[in-house]
Structures are given as C-alpha cells and as structure tokens.
Motif scaffolding. Sequence first.
Motif, PDB file in Angstrom:
ATOM      1  N   GLY A 198       0.767  -1.247   0.000  1.00 44.11           N
ATOM      2  CA  GLY A 198       0.000   0.000   0.000  1.00 44.11           C
ATOM      3  C   GLY A 198       0.791   1.287   0.000  1.00 44.11           C
ATOM      4  N   ILE A 199       2.126   1.223  -0.171  1.00 43.51           N
ATOM      5  CA  ILE A 199       2.913   2.460  -0.138  1.00 43.51           C
ATOM      6  C   ILE A 199       2.542   3.377  -1.296  1.00 43.51           C
ATOM      7  CG2 ILE A 199       5.237   3.438  -0.285  1.00 43.51           C
ATOM      8  CD1 ILE A 199       6.293   1.041   1.195  1.00 43.51           C
ATOM      9  N   ASN A 200       2.448   2.816  -2.508  1.00 44.92           N
ATOM     10  CA  ASN A 200       2.094   3.661  -3.658  1.00 44.92           C
ATOM     11  C   ASN A 200       0.731   4.315  -3.479  1.00 44.92           C
ATOM     12  OD1 ASN A 200       4.274   3.680  -5.522  1.00 44.92           O
ATOM     13  ND2 ASN A 200       3.837   1.546  -6.075  1.00 44.92           N
ATOM     14  N   GLU A 201      -0.211   3.546  -2.943  1.00 46.34           N
ATOM     15  CA  GLU A 201      -1.549   4.098  -2.723  1.00 46.34           C
ATOM     16  C   GLU A 201      -1.513   5.232  -1.696  1.00 46.34           C
ATOM     17  OE1 GLU A 201      -1.906  -0.037  -4.282  1.00 46.34           O
ATOM     18  OE2 GLU A 201      -0.678   0.981  -2.775  1.00 46.34           O
ATOM     19  N   GLN A 202      -0.699   5.064  -0.646  1.00 51.71           N
ATOM     20  CA  GLN A 202      -0.586   6.112   0.357  1.00 51.71           C
ATOM     21  C   GLN A 202       0.098   7.351  -0.217  1.00 51.71           C
ATOM     22  OE1 GLN A 202      -1.907   6.341   3.432  1.00 51.71           O
ATOM     23  NE2 GLN A 202      -1.042   8.419   3.515  1.00 51.71           N
ATOM     24  N   ALA A 204      -0.091   8.316  -3.254  1.00 50.60           N
ATOM     25  CA  ALA A 204      -1.105   8.976  -4.084  1.00 50.60           C
ATOM     26  C   ALA A 204      -2.057   9.785  -3.220  1.00 50.60           C
ATOM     27  CB  ALA A 204      -1.870   7.932  -4.900  1.00 50.60           C
ATOM     28  N   ARG A 205      -2.456   9.228  -2.070  1.00 52.69           N
ATOM     29  CA  ARG A 205      -3.326   9.984  -1.159  1.00 52.69           C
ATOM     30  C   ARG A 205      -2.644  11.240  -0.643  1.00 52.69           C
ATOM     31  NH1 ARG A 205      -4.970   4.645   0.403  1.00 52.69           N
ATOM     32  NH2 ARG A 205      -3.376   4.519   2.038  1.00 52.69           N
ATOM     33  N   MET A 206      -1.320  11.184  -0.534  1.00 51.98           N
ATOM     34  CA  MET A 206      -0.544  12.336  -0.083  1.00 51.98           C
ATOM     35  C   MET A 206      -0.300  13.341  -1.206  1.00 51.98           C
ATOM     36  SD  MET A 206       2.183  10.076   2.169  1.00 51.98           S
ATOM     37  CE  MET A 206       3.491  11.303   2.022  1.00 51.98           C
ATOM     38  N   GLY A 207      -0.669  12.972  -2.443  1.00 46.80           N
ATOM     39  CA  GLY A 207      -0.466  13.871  -3.578  1.00 46.80           C
ATOM     40  C   GLY A 207       0.971  13.910  -4.059  1.00 46.80           C
ATOM     41  N   VAL A 208       1.732  12.841  -3.806  1.00 45.48           N
ATOM     42  CA  VAL A 208       3.150  12.790  -4.181  1.00 45.48           C
ATOM     43  C   VAL A 208       3.303  11.908  -5.413  1.00 45.48           C
ATOM     44  CG1 VAL A 208       5.461  12.103  -3.462  1.00 45.48           C
ATOM     45  CG2 VAL A 208       3.886  13.125  -1.799  1.00 45.48           C
ATOM     46  N   HIS A 215       9.443  11.065   1.675  1.00 44.58           N
ATOM     47  CA  HIS A 215       8.032  10.846   1.346  1.00 44.58           C
ATOM     48  C   HIS A 215       7.634   9.397   1.639  1.00 44.58           C
ATOM     49  CE1 HIS A 215       8.561  14.361  -1.577  1.00 44.58           C
ATOM     50  NE2 HIS A 215       7.626  14.747  -0.739  1.00 44.58           N
ATOM     51  N   VAL A 216       8.519   8.464   1.252  1.00 49.06           N
ATOM     52  CA  VAL A 216       8.245   7.046   1.514  1.00 49.06           C
ATOM     53  C   VAL A 216       8.154   6.816   3.017  1.00 49.06           C
ATOM     54  CG1 VAL A 216       9.119   4.690   1.276  1.00 49.06           C
ATOM     55  CG2 VAL A 216       9.325   6.304  -0.630  1.00 49.06           C
ATOM     56  N   ALA A 217       9.065   7.423   3.773  1.00 47.43           N
ATOM     57  CA  ALA A 217       9.027   7.290   5.229  1.00 47.43           C
ATOM     58  C   ALA A 217       7.706   7.803   5.788  1.00 47.43           C
ATOM     59  CB  ALA A 217      10.191   8.044   5.859  1.00 47.43           C
ATOM     60  N   GLU A 218       7.254   8.935   5.292  1.00 48.45           N
ATOM     61  CA  GLU A 218       5.975   9.493   5.771  1.00 48.45           C
ATOM     62  C   GLU A 218       4.819   8.555   5.442  1.00 48.45           C
ATOM     63  OE1 GLU A 218       3.159  13.494   5.252  1.00 48.45           O
ATOM     64  OE2 GLU A 218       5.131  13.416   4.298  1.00 48.45           O
ATOM     65  N   VAL A 221       4.910   5.647   7.845  1.00 49.36           N
ATOM     66  CA  VAL A 221       4.408   6.069   9.161  1.00 49.36           C
ATOM     67  C   VAL A 221       2.882   6.062   9.167  1.00 49.36           C
ATOM     68  CG1 VAL A 221       4.186   8.026  10.744  1.00 49.36           C
ATOM     69  CG2 VAL A 221       6.429   7.393   9.855  1.00 49.36           C
ATOM     70  N   HIS A 222       2.266   6.607   8.110  1.00 48.44           N
ATOM     71  CA  HIS A 222       0.800   6.604   8.012  1.00 48.44           C
ATOM     72  C   HIS A 222       0.259   5.176   8.052  1.00 48.44           C
ATOM     73  CE1 HIS A 222      -0.395  10.773   7.388  1.00 48.44           C
ATOM     74  NE2 HIS A 222       0.632  10.944   6.573  1.00 48.44           N
ATOM     75  N   LEU A 223       0.881   4.292   7.273  1.00 46.50           N
ATOM     76  CA  LEU A 223       0.398   2.920   7.187  1.00 46.50           C
ATOM     77  C   LEU A 223       0.560   2.184   8.511  1.00 46.50           C
ATOM     78  CD1 LEU A 223       1.854   2.048   3.671  1.00 46.50           C
ATOM     79  CD2 LEU A 223      -0.569   2.238   4.247  1.00 46.50           C
ATOM     80  N   ARG A 224       1.736   2.328   9.146  1.00 50.37           N
ATOM     81  CA  ARG A 224       1.970   1.636  10.413  1.00 50.37           C
ATOM     82  C   ARG A 224       1.016   2.129  11.494  1.00 50.37           C
ATOM     83  NH1 ARG A 224       6.663  -1.478  10.926  1.00 50.37           N
ATOM     84  NH2 ARG A 224       6.450  -1.326  13.182  1.00 50.37           N
TER      85      ARG A 224
END
Length: 343
Positions: A198-202, A204-208, A215-218, A221-224
Amino acid sequence: MGGYTLIENAPLANRNTLRVAARAKLLAEFRDASRLPELLDFPAIRNSRLLVLGEGSNVLFTGDFDGTVLVMATRGVQVESDGDSARIAVAAGERWDDFVRWTLGQGYAGLENLILIPGTVGAAPIQNIGAYGCEVAEFIESVEAWDTREHCVVTLDHAACAFAYRDSLFKHEPGRYIVTAVRFVLPRSRPLRTDYAGINEQLARMGVDKPAPFHVAEAVVHLRMSKLPDPAVIGNAGSFFKNPIVDAALAEQLKRDHPGLAVWPQADGRCKVSAAWLIEAAGFKGMREGDAGISQRHALVLVNHGKASGPELWALAQRVIAGVQEKFGVRLEPEPLVIGASA
C-alpha cells in the motif's frame, strides 16, 4: 559506578513493551561498552545466564529471569562520507527510529521503509528487522560485538552475520555475542521501494507523484499507525508471528484454495505467505481471553489489554499457532524471543 548501573531483583514490567510483570536476578545498564568485559568477569555474573535487552520490544517474558539482564544504553554516531554514500557506525543503545529519522535528515536513503520500528540499533541485526519489502541486512557492513566465548571484541562482516529472513548468526548462537555497535553503508540515492503493502496508494493519497525517501518514510508512518497499535497505548511487541516460508507446492495449493491469500515467491524457490491472513481466516483476529488478546487492528499483533501475565499471553499465542496449523497445515513461529518457555 562509572559506565554502568547495577540493580538487584530488578522489575522488568517497564522494560518490555508487552508490559509483562517479571523480574531479573540482576540488571546491568551500560553507558560505556568498554566496561563490559570488567562487569562480565564479576563472580556473580561470570557463570550466570545473560540476556541482552534493548527497549524490550521483541521479547515475551513467561516468568522471571534467573540471571543477568544487560541493557545497552550507549550512545554515539560516527560518519565517514565519500559524497555518494556514507559508512556510519552507530552505538548499540541508540534508538532505531531516532537513527532512521537522523539518516533521512542527513539526506541518506535506504532505511525509509524501516521507520517507526521500536527497539535499539543493537537489536536490529539480531533478527534482521524488516518491513514493507526491506530488510536492514542490505545496509549493514559489519557488526561489532563482545564474544563471550572467546572473551574479546570481534568485528563480524556482512557474510559472517549469516543474515536470512528474520534471522542471523546471533539467533543461532544465542548468548555468545553482545552487540556493541553496528556499521551501516547508506547511499545518497537509490531506487525507492514503493510497490509493497500500500505504499504507492498512500503516496497517491498524499499527492506525491515524484517521491523522495522522506516521502516514503511518511507514507510508511501513516500505514503503520493506521494498522498497528501503539505500545504506549496498549501493550504489544509489534508483529508477534513471522510470515511463514513454505514449499512452492504447498503455497500453490493454498493459493488455489484461498485466492485472497498473499503469497511472495522467494529466491530459493519457496514462498512466503501472509501470517496475518492465515490468522484472520482461522478466526483469531480480535480474540480476547482475559487481558490477553489478538489485536482487532492487525492479526499479527498479540496485545496485553491490562494485566495479562506472560504465561497467559503465550498460551493464547500457542492456541493461534495450533489453530492455523490445523486449518491450513502451516506452522507459525513467534517473532519475539520467548523467555522461559519452549517455542
């Protein structure tokens, strides 16, 4: 006492993230690793059992520890940079998440997928911590340790550490090596791993759309935080069960019977399958027996709702292991070290 502190009959409830009440016959907290040989030569310690404890985020006590607990509280980061990459030596007592955030702040890549994992740097190589498609072993050049058998400081290179999935030399020779420092090699730039869980999906939700390591770290963090319970809120040791690795034929059969099961082919021809899916499909997600439970947020997480004892938590874990094996023919293994019980 300079360099370390000694405590007899030490309580451990605040030194393990499952918040299990247990005691150690003796606890030694180190601030100076060079004093380790001196302490280990004390008559009261020389022939006692040893347990090295970081933040206690990967251990389940099923009883008191009749020996010496060593807590590494050493600090320090040393950097040698050649511009494109850096060799970074880190004291074992540094907090892992603090170190990951420091590397990102310094512009280094590689550890972004491993952000927010509890524990210390010294614990990272022992079980080769991993998350979101990345393992720490990839970035470890060497590990410095005190060899309790040879009574000397040793430097084990990457090959000597025998890293594998959630595994290393240190798990196969428990108690022999006391990790004092870890040396990493981190690049300034490398291909990012964003195609896992789900990293790519997250992103996309972040608009990145052009992610950098931070950005990947952020996103991680959201996913965890959305999936895993916070140990500060409810006692847990993160993922309690390893994703099992099975023969390809069994993985194929399981996938045919259960199309929703996540399967990841491995380099040796075997397949890793999702322990979380197996546990949930076996009906254990959200289960509670007294104060021992399986998290409603993530089926891999064993939780202490209040005053569950170590034996109560381990009994529930064993029930999960037996239930998954009966239903799917796959035996789960605990990820944390289980003290005082046969895993």
